[in-house]
Design a protein around this motif. Structure first.
Motif, short mmCIF file in Angstrom:
data_model
loop_
_atom_site.label_atom_id
_atom_site.label_comp_id
_atom_site.label_asym_id
_atom_site.label_seq_id
_atom_site.Cartn_x
_atom_site.Cartn_y
_atom_site.Cartn_z
N TYR A 155 0.86 -1.18 0.00
CA TYR A 155 0.00 0.00 0.00
C TYR A 155 0.89 1.23 0.00
O TYR A 155 1.83 1.32 0.79
N MET A 156 0.60 2.19 -0.87
CA MET A 156 1.42 3.38 -0.98
C MET A 156 0.61 4.60 -0.58
O MET A 156 -0.46 4.87 -1.15
N ALA A 157 1.11 5.34 0.42
CA ALA A 157 0.49 6.59 0.83
C ALA A 157 1.29 7.75 0.27
O ALA A 157 2.50 7.85 0.52
N VAL A 158 0.63 8.60 -0.50
CA VAL A 158 1.20 9.88 -0.91
C VAL A 158 0.66 10.90 0.07
O VAL A 158 -0.54 11.16 0.11
N ASP A 159 1.55 11.46 0.87
CA ASP A 159 1.16 12.36 1.96
C ASP A 159 1.90 13.68 1.77
O ASP A 159 3.12 13.75 1.96
N GLU B 180 3.42 -2.07 9.04
CA GLU B 180 4.83 -1.70 8.90
C GLU B 180 4.97 -0.63 7.83
O GLU B 180 4.43 -0.77 6.73
N LEU B 181 5.68 0.44 8.16
CA LEU B 181 5.86 1.56 7.24
C LEU B 181 7.30 1.66 6.78
O LEU B 181 8.23 1.38 7.54
N GLN B 182 7.47 2.09 5.54
CA GLN B 182 8.80 2.38 4.99
C GLN B 182 8.70 3.61 4.11
O GLN B 182 7.94 3.64 3.14
N GLU B 183 9.46 4.64 4.46
CA GLU B 183 9.46 5.84 3.62
C GLU B 183 10.27 5.56 2.36
O GLU B 183 11.44 5.19 2.42
N ILE B 184 9.64 5.78 1.21
CA ILE B 184 10.28 5.52 -0.07
C ILE B 184 10.92 6.79 -0.64
O ILE B 184 12.01 6.75 -1.22
N HIS B 185 10.23 7.91 -0.46
CA HIS B 185 10.69 9.15 -1.10
C HIS B 185 10.17 10.33 -0.31
O HIS B 185 9.03 10.33 0.16
N ARG B 186 11.03 11.35 -0.15
CA ARG B 186 10.63 12.57 0.55
C ARG B 186 11.07 13.77 -0.27
O ARG B 186 12.12 13.74 -0.91
N PHE B 187 10.27 14.82 -0.22
CA PHE B 187 10.60 16.03 -0.98
C PHE B 187 10.06 17.25 -0.24
O PHE B 187 9.13 17.15 0.56
N ALA C 94 10.05 3.23 -5.88
CA ALA C 94 9.39 2.04 -5.33
C ALA C 94 9.59 0.83 -6.24
O ALA C 94 9.86 -0.28 -5.76
N LYS C 95 9.48 1.05 -7.55
CA LYS C 95 9.66 -0.08 -8.47
C LYS C 95 11.09 -0.59 -8.42
O LYS C 95 11.33 -1.81 -8.45
N LYS C 96 12.05 0.32 -8.32
CA LYS C 96 13.45 -0.10 -8.23
C LYS C 96 13.71 -0.90 -6.96
O LYS C 96 14.63 -1.73 -6.92
N GLU C 97 12.89 -0.66 -5.92
CA GLU C 97 13.04 -1.41 -4.67
C GLU C 97 12.20 -2.68 -4.67
O GLU C 97 12.05 -3.32 -3.61
N GLY C 98 11.61 -3.04 -5.81
CA GLY C 98 10.92 -4.31 -5.92
C GLY C 98 9.42 -4.26 -5.82
O GLY C 98 8.75 -5.30 -5.79
N VAL C 99 8.82 -3.06 -5.76
CA VAL C 99 7.37 -2.94 -5.70
C VAL C 99 6.84 -2.92 -7.13
O VAL C 99 6.93 -1.91 -7.83
N ASN C 100 6.30 -4.02 -7.59
CA ASN C 100 5.78 -4.11 -8.95
C ASN C 100 4.29 -3.83 -9.03
O ASN C 100 3.77 -3.53 -10.12
N ALA C 101 3.62 -3.91 -7.88
CA ALA C 101 2.18 -3.64 -7.83
C ALA C 101 1.83 -3.11 -6.45
O ALA C 101 2.43 -3.51 -5.44
N CYS C 102 0.86 -2.20 -6.40
CA CYS C 102 0.45 -1.62 -5.12
C CYS C 102 -0.90 -0.93 -5.31
O CYS C 102 -1.36 -0.71 -6.42
N LEU D 180 6.31 9.69 -0.07
CA LEU D 180 5.62 8.46 -0.40
C LEU D 180 6.05 7.42 0.62
O LEU D 180 7.25 7.20 0.85
N VAL D 181 5.07 6.80 1.24
CA VAL D 181 5.31 5.83 2.31
C VAL D 181 4.65 4.51 1.93
O VAL D 181 3.46 4.48 1.60
#
Length: 491
Positions: free
Chosen positions: A4-8, A29-36, A65-73, A16-17
């Protein structure tokens, strides 16, 4: 388990978390993927958001996220409220997106209410009067541009549209426009008429939990993005944060969603749009799953954010809190919700000037300025909690502080002491957790709001602050009352 991807996206930053439900189904469980970073900019005397930049950062985060292995969400988007986008018949923006702190609406409420009373608008919408509400922003917007608008959507609605090509007005954010009728649960035709607008210029109202569709295939191919199903979540970040409050159903509780703004309120199944609620400036924003957020806007951590900005980020927030701890408490106090603090040229000078004009010495160090802000916020929270209990005719036993302010131990303890109430702090990631929890409910991984809150409570450590005796509080409250009265006489 699903991804599940949260754009916050908030007023000062976005991220993106990624979230997953743990195997034991007891925590997320949360993992921050990108911050700006995010901020409005000034151009020719007006303040605007760069929504193209925000869209580009979402795309960048999905690529990571895709580079880290997330192919679907699945994916849900939340942002701040009240700001809107005008689209022509081809779905193109007609104008840049005004930021709500822009000064163009300064006198708009007084002008609009020459045509319809404040009491009538509040009775219809239940939304507190703020000069930056969408109602007033649209009232002063260029009428030729408004007449050209085929659709008017809020910022997160626009970002969903850019990703999917599908238009909507999500209800939790749409309610902040001060244009939805509580009784009819749709746009108020009389208010639209005052603005020279028509119902068909707005998209369908959409509830949280609806599956909107997948990413645009062209967009996915062009940028090599994961396969994403977009789920409509509470797009107003406060609405998502309230879903993320780890409250127990049997307890009487209130919340503060503590970030750039402090939103203090309770969750209700019905609105409360009485004259007393209007006079206290409480609002009835629509929430997830048929709820209402009966709350008050308080200026919040914007004040300390601005102090930090003026020092060129020389101090971290933790360092500012540590400097404040060393100062004598309640020496300098300012009424946080005074309009002078909405978007001043210099927050530090505005605080000093307010102290001087209310007969106080001026805080002459960064530590004293920080202490002034935290002390003043705690007393403002106390006032609002007392109002809230009176208006709702219910005793509040527990105050949940969620969002970034939950990490401020000084402010949490000050609030517990000033209000003499148990404070439960956390999660600081309430907005992302609420965003993701609604996605999980939509896909069936969680069975409803109560289960989601139980899972959220087990996802992060929570800190409890018990109220301590506050010697001299009667004298402090008397002085606080005098300071507020002096400002009230000047305004």
């Amino acid at each position: 388990m699903n991804n599940y991807m949260a754009v916050d996206i908030g007023a000062s930053s976005g991220r993106l978390v990624k979230g997953k439900l743990h195997r034991d189904r007891q925590r997320i469980e949360l993992q921050e993927i990108h911050r700006f970073r995010n901020s409005f900019t000034e151009t020719e005397g007006h303040h605007y958001w760069d929504v193209d930049y925000l869209f580009a950062e979402i795309v960048k985060g999905l690529q990571k996220a895709k580079k880290e292995g997330v192919n679907a969400c699945t994916l849900g988007i939340d942002t701040w409220a009240v700001d809107y986008v005008l689209l022509d018949e081809n779905g193109k923006r007609i104008h840049e997106v005004y930021a709500y702190r822009d000064g163009r609406t300064k006198n708009a409420p007084d002008r609009l209410h020459q045509s319809i009373s404040r009491a009538e608008v509040y009775s219809r919408t239940g939304i507190q009067e703020q000069p930056f509400n969408t109602l007033y922003q649209l009232y002063v917007h260029d009428r030729a541009q408004l007449s050209r608008a085929d659709k008017i959507v809020m910022v997160p609605d626009y970002l969903y549209y850019r990703l999917t090509g599908k238009l909507m007005n999500e209800v939790t954010n749409a309610s902040t426009m001060q244009l939805l009728n509580l009784a009819g649960r749709d746009f108020d035709e009389e208010l639209l008429s005052l603005l020279g607008l028509r119902r068909e210029q707005f998209a369908r109202l959409t509830e949280p939990g609806v599956k909107l569709g997948t990413l645009s295939p062209d967009l996915q191919r062009e940028h090599d993005l994961p396969g994403c199903e977009l789920i409509v979540i509470p797009t107003h970040d406060t609405a998502s944060a309230v879903v993320g409050v780890p409250a127990q159903a049997h307890k009487s509780w209130a919340y503060i969603s503590s970030g750039t703004w402090s939103l203090l309120g309770v969750e209700r199944s019905t609105p409360l749009n009485s004259g007393e609620a209007m006079n206290a400036n409480y609002t009835n924003e629509w929430g997830a799953y048929g709820t209402y957020r009966f709350l008050k806007n308080i200026m919040g951590l914007w004040m300390i954010q601005e102090v930090r900005r003026e020092t060129q980020d020389a101090y971290s927030y933790a360092e500012l809190a540590e400097l404040a701890v060393r100062e004598k408490p309640f020496q300098h106090l300012v009424p946080c919700n005074d309009q002078r603090f909405l978007n001043p040229r210099s927050m530090m000078e505005e605080i000093r000037d307010c102290c001087h004009k209310t007969g106080q010495s001026s805080p002459d160090t960064i530590g004293k300025l920080a202490r002034c802000i935290f002390d003043s916020l705690a007393l403002t929270y106390k006032d609002s909690l007392e109002e809230l209990q009176g208006l709702t005719e219910r005793r509040i036993d527990t105050l949940h502080i969620v969002g970034g302010g939950a990490n401020n131990e000084l402010l949490c303890q000050l609030t517990a002491d000033a209000a003499q109430i148990e404070v439960i702090a956390g999660p600081s990631e309430a907005t992302a957790l609420g965003n993701i929890a609604v996605q999980m409910i939509s896909t069936g991984e969680l069975q409803g709001l109560e289960e989601a809150r139980n899972v959220i409570a087990g996802s992060v450590p929570l800190k409890i602050y018990h109220p301590r005796p506050a010697p001299g509080m009667d004298d402090i409250e008397a002085r606080w009352k005098q300071i507020k009265a002096r400002i009230g006489q000047r305004s």
